[in-house]
Scaffold this motif. Structure first.
Motif, PDB file in Angstrom:
ATOM      1  N   GLN A  60       0.836  -1.199   0.000  1.00 33.32           N
ATOM      2  CA  GLN A  60       0.000   0.000   0.000  1.00 33.32           C
ATOM      3  C   GLN A  60       0.875   1.255   0.000  1.00 33.32           C
ATOM      4  OE1 GLN A  60      -2.350   0.612   3.508  1.00 33.32           O
ATOM      5  NE2 GLN A  60      -3.676   2.105   2.528  1.00 33.32           N
ATOM      6  N   SER A  61       1.926   1.232   0.793  1.00 38.93           N
ATOM      7  CA  SER A  61       2.839   2.366   0.845  1.00 38.93           C
ATOM      8  C   SER A  61       3.513   2.586  -0.509  1.00 38.93           C
ATOM      9  CB  SER A  61       3.891   2.128   1.925  1.00 38.93           C
ATOM     10  OG  SER A  61       4.833   3.153   1.930  1.00 38.93           O
ATOM     11  N   GLU A  62       3.952   1.484  -1.130  1.00 35.37           N
ATOM     12  CA  GLU A  62       4.575   1.566  -2.451  1.00 35.37           C
ATOM     13  C   GLU A  62       3.606   2.146  -3.469  1.00 35.37           C
ATOM     14  OE1 GLU A  62       6.486  -1.815  -4.617  1.00 35.37           O
ATOM     15  OE2 GLU A  62       7.216  -2.287  -2.601  1.00 35.37           O
ATOM     16  N   LEU A  63       2.377   1.622  -3.463  1.00 38.49           N
ATOM     17  CA  LEU A  63       1.370   2.095  -4.415  1.00 38.49           C
ATOM     18  C   LEU A  63       1.015   3.556  -4.162  1.00 38.49           C
ATOM     19  CD1 LEU A  63      -0.984  -1.012  -4.627  1.00 38.49           C
ATOM     20  CD2 LEU A  63       0.678  -0.232  -6.323  1.00 38.49           C
ATOM     21  N   SER A  64       0.981   3.934  -2.901  1.00 34.03           N
ATOM     22  CA  SER A  64       0.701   5.333  -2.562  1.00 34.03           C
ATOM     23  C   SER A  64       1.797   6.243  -3.113  1.00 34.03           C
ATOM     24  CB  SER A  64       0.587   5.482  -1.048  1.00 34.03           C
ATOM     25  OG  SER A  64       0.373   6.815  -0.699  1.00 34.03           O
ATOM     26  N   ASN A  65       3.053   5.823  -2.959  1.00 33.63           N
ATOM     27  CA  ASN A  65       4.171   6.602  -3.501  1.00 33.63           C
ATOM     28  C   ASN A  65       4.083   6.699  -5.019  1.00 33.63           C
ATOM     29  OD1 ASN A  65       5.253   7.083  -0.983  1.00 33.63           O
ATOM     30  ND2 ASN A  65       6.709   5.402  -1.088  1.00 33.63           N
ATOM     31  N   LYS A  66       3.782   5.566  -5.660  1.00 31.19           N
ATOM     32  CA  LYS A  66       3.664   5.569  -7.119  1.00 31.19           C
ATOM     33  C   LYS A  66       2.513   6.463  -7.565  1.00 31.19           C
ATOM     34  CE  LYS A  66       5.767   1.107  -8.096  1.00 31.19           C
ATOM     35  NZ  LYS A  66       5.575  -0.244  -8.639  1.00 31.19           N
ATOM     36  N   LEU A  67       1.419   6.432  -6.834  1.00 30.81           N
ATOM     37  CA  LEU A  67       0.279   7.286  -7.167  1.00 30.81           C
ATOM     38  C   LEU A  67       0.652   8.754  -7.037  1.00 30.81           C
ATOM     39  CD1 LEU A  67      -2.732   7.608  -7.863  1.00 30.81           C
ATOM     40  CD2 LEU A  67      -3.209   7.469  -5.409  1.00 30.81           C
ATOM     41  N   GLN A  68       1.381   9.079  -5.989  1.00 28.94           N
ATOM     42  CA  GLN A  68       1.810  10.470  -5.794  1.00 28.94           C
ATOM     43  C   GLN A  68       2.734  10.905  -6.929  1.00 28.94           C
ATOM     44  OE1 GLN A  68       3.833  11.147  -2.095  1.00 28.94           O
ATOM     45  NE2 GLN A  68       3.556  13.342  -2.187  1.00 28.94           N
ATOM     46  N   ILE A  69       3.657  10.037  -7.310  1.00 26.94           N
ATOM     47  CA  ILE A  69       4.576  10.346  -8.409  1.00 26.94           C
ATOM     48  C   ILE A  69       3.790  10.512  -9.710  1.00 26.94           C
ATOM     49  CG2 ILE A  69       6.415   9.368  -9.865  1.00 26.94           C
ATOM     50  CD1 ILE A  69       7.556   8.127  -7.230  1.00 26.94           C
ATOM     51  N   SER A  70       2.838   9.619  -9.939  1.00 25.01           N
ATOM     52  CA  SER A  70       2.009   9.696 -11.148  1.00 25.01           C
ATOM     53  C   SER A  70       1.180  10.972 -11.159  1.00 25.01           C
ATOM     54  CB  SER A  70       1.082   8.480 -11.249  1.00 25.01           C
ATOM     55  OG  SER A  70       1.818   7.312 -11.422  1.00 25.01           O
ATOM     56  N   SER A  71       0.631  11.324 -10.017  1.00 25.55           N
ATOM     57  CA  SER A  71      -0.164  12.552  -9.939  1.00 25.55           C
ATOM     58  C   SER A  71       0.688  13.773 -10.243  1.00 25.55           C
ATOM     59  CB  SER A  71      -0.793  12.691  -8.554  1.00 25.55           C
ATOM     60  OG  SER A  71      -1.717  11.660  -8.316  1.00 25.55           O
ATOM     61  N   THR A  72       1.891  13.794  -9.704  1.00 21.59           N
ATOM     62  CA  THR A  72       2.803  14.905  -9.964  1.00 21.59           C
ATOM     63  C   THR A  72       3.155  14.961 -11.452  1.00 21.59           C
ATOM     64  OG1 THR A  72       3.729  14.665  -7.740  1.00 21.59           O
ATOM     65  CG2 THR A  72       5.033  15.914  -9.332  1.00 21.59           C
ATOM     66  N   ALA A  73       3.458  13.801 -12.030  1.00 19.83           N
ATOM     67  CA  ALA A  73       3.796  13.744 -13.454  1.00 19.83           C
ATOM     68  C   ALA A  73       2.600  14.183 -14.296  1.00 19.83           C
ATOM     69  CB  ALA A  73       4.226  12.337 -13.840  1.00 19.83           C
ATOM     70  N   LYS A  74       1.413  13.771 -13.902  1.00 20.83           N
ATOM     71  CA  LYS A  74       0.206  14.160 -14.636  1.00 20.83           C
ATOM     72  C   LYS A  74       0.015  15.674 -14.576  1.00 20.83           C
ATOM     73  CE  LYS A  74      -4.784  13.725 -14.643  1.00 20.83           C
ATOM     74  NZ  LYS A  74      -5.932  13.474 -13.814  1.00 20.83           N
ATOM     75  N   SER A  75       0.210  16.248 -13.395  1.00 18.85           N
ATOM     76  CA  SER A  75       0.070  17.699 -13.248  1.00 18.85           C
ATOM     77  C   SER A  75       1.074  18.432 -14.137  1.00 18.85           C
ATOM     78  CB  SER A  75       0.285  18.116 -11.794  1.00 18.85           C
ATOM     79  OG  SER A  75      -0.706  17.565 -10.971  1.00 18.85           O
ATOM     80  N   ARG A  76       2.300  17.950 -14.149  1.00 18.10           N
ATOM     81  CA  ARG A  76       3.325  18.577 -14.990  1.00 18.10           C
ATOM     82  C   ARG A  76       2.957  18.450 -16.467  1.00 18.10           C
ATOM     83  NH1 ARG A  76       8.643  16.264 -11.875  1.00 18.10           N
ATOM     84  NH2 ARG A  76       8.482  17.620 -10.051  1.00 18.10           N
ATOM     85  N   ALA A  77       2.500  17.255 -16.858  1.00 20.91           N
ATOM     86  CA  ALA A  77       2.120  17.034 -18.257  1.00 20.91           C
ATOM     87  C   ALA A  77       0.942  17.928 -18.640  1.00 20.91           C
ATOM     88  CB  ALA A  77       1.770  15.564 -18.485  1.00 20.91           C
ATOM     89  N   GLU A  78      -0.019  18.077 -17.734  1.00 22.66           N
ATOM     90  CA  GLU A  78      -1.161  18.951 -18.014  1.00 22.66           C
ATOM     91  C   GLU A  78      -0.706  20.398 -18.167  1.00 22.66           C
ATOM     92  OE1 GLU A  78      -3.779  18.101 -14.755  1.00 22.66           O
ATOM     93  OE2 GLU A  78      -4.796  16.482 -15.842  1.00 22.66           O
ATOM     94  N   ALA A  79       0.240  20.826 -17.341  1.00 23.97           N
ATOM     95  CA  ALA A  79       0.757  22.196 -17.439  1.00 23.97           C
ATOM     96  C   ALA A  79       1.473  22.394 -18.775  1.00 23.97           C
ATOM     97  CB  ALA A  79       1.700  22.501 -16.277  1.00 23.97           C
ATOM     98  N   ARG A  80       2.281  21.397 -19.175  1.00 26.64           N
ATOM     99  CA  ARG A  80       2.976  21.494 -20.471  1.00 26.64           C
ATOM    100  C   ARG A  80       1.975  21.496 -21.615  1.00 26.64           C
ATOM    101  NH1 ARG A  80       7.252  17.455 -18.542  1.00 26.64           N
ATOM    102  NH2 ARG A  80       5.722  16.001 -19.318  1.00 26.64           N
ATOM    103  N   LEU A  81       0.945  20.668 -21.500  1.00 27.68           N
ATOM    104  CA  LEU A  81      -0.090  20.621 -22.538  1.00 27.68           C
ATOM    105  C   LEU A  81      -0.800  21.964 -22.649  1.00 27.68           C
ATOM    106  CD1 LEU A  81      -1.737  19.000 -24.600  1.00 27.68           C
ATOM    107  CD2 LEU A  81      -3.232  18.314 -22.717  1.00 27.68           C
ATOM    108  N   GLU A  82      -1.106  22.554 -21.508  1.00 28.85           N
ATOM    109  CA  GLU A  82      -1.773  23.860 -21.509  1.00 28.85           C
ATOM    110  C   GLU A  82      -0.884  24.913 -22.173  1.00 28.85           C
ATOM    111  OE1 GLU A  82      -3.462  27.000 -18.238  1.00 28.85           O
ATOM    112  OE2 GLU A  82      -3.602  24.864 -17.776  1.00 28.85           O
ATOM    113  N   LYS A  83       0.423  24.883 -21.856  1.00 28.76           N
ATOM    114  CA  LYS A  83       1.349  25.823 -22.490  1.00 28.76           C
ATOM    115  C   LYS A  83       1.404  25.594 -23.997  1.00 28.76           C
ATOM    116  CE  LYS A  83       4.410  26.616 -18.544  1.00 28.76           C
ATOM    117  NZ  LYS A  83       5.748  26.396 -17.989  1.00 28.76           N
ATOM    118  N   ALA A  84       1.426  24.310 -24.400  1.00 31.99           N
ATOM    119  CA  ALA A  84       1.488  23.985 -25.825  1.00 31.99           C
ATOM    120  C   ALA A  84       0.219  24.454 -26.537  1.00 31.99           C
ATOM    121  CB  ALA A  84       1.678  22.478 -26.012  1.00 31.99           C
ATOM    122  N   VAL A  85      -0.931  24.270 -25.910  1.00 29.08           N
ATOM    123  CA  VAL A  85      -2.192  24.717 -26.512  1.00 29.08           C
ATOM    124  C   VAL A  85      -2.186  26.235 -26.649  1.00 29.08           C
ATOM    125  CG1 VAL A  85      -4.669  24.928 -26.065  1.00 29.08           C
ATOM    126  CG2 VAL A  85      -3.554  22.721 -25.792  1.00 29.08           C
TER     127      VAL A  85
END
Length: 137
Positions: free
Chosen positions: A61-86
């Protein structure tokens, strides 16, 4: 005394019966105690096994929680880059449209200038053709 003699064997048989009863009771209690100890031992093993499983689940659960947090951060960054690109794309589209408009204006000016030059040249040529001198002998 006869009565006493008869009573003593009777009491000894009674005591023997009670002793035998107690021995049987003790034997049954030992069996119950052994069964209870075995049950307790099984429960202890089950508890230890369940603790290990729980520990593994908590670790996962701890591992999955860490991975989820990393994924969420990566998703936020990707969304920000996508918004800039748009936004950049929209800016480029506006710029392209403006450049096309300017190109059209410049092409019309060029056409106008060409026509003006052609008219000017024609009038000059017309002046040259109209102004000729005739020589006689």
């Amino acid at each position: 005394m006869r009565r006493r003699v008869k009573r003593i064997p009777y009491k000894s048989e009674e005591l023997e019966a009670q002793i035998n009863g107690e021995i049987m009771s003790i034997t049954e209690l030992k069996k119950d105690l052994d069964a209870t100890r075995e049950f307790k031992s099984e429960l202890t093993r089950d508890i230890e096994e369940n603790k290990k499983r729980l520990s593994s689940v908590i670790e996962l659960q701890s591992e999955l929680s860490n991975k989820l947090q990393i994924s969420s951060t990566a998703k936020s960054r990707a969304e920000a880059r996508l918004e800039k690109a748009v936004t950049a794309r929209a800016d480029m589209v506006r710029e392209i449209e403006e450049l096309r408009r300017q190109k059209d204006v410049l092409q019309r000016r060029i056409e106008f200038c060409k026509e003006k030059d052609a008219i000017g040249m024609a009038s000059r040529l017309g002046d040259l053709t109209c102004s000729y001198k005739e020589f006689t002998i």
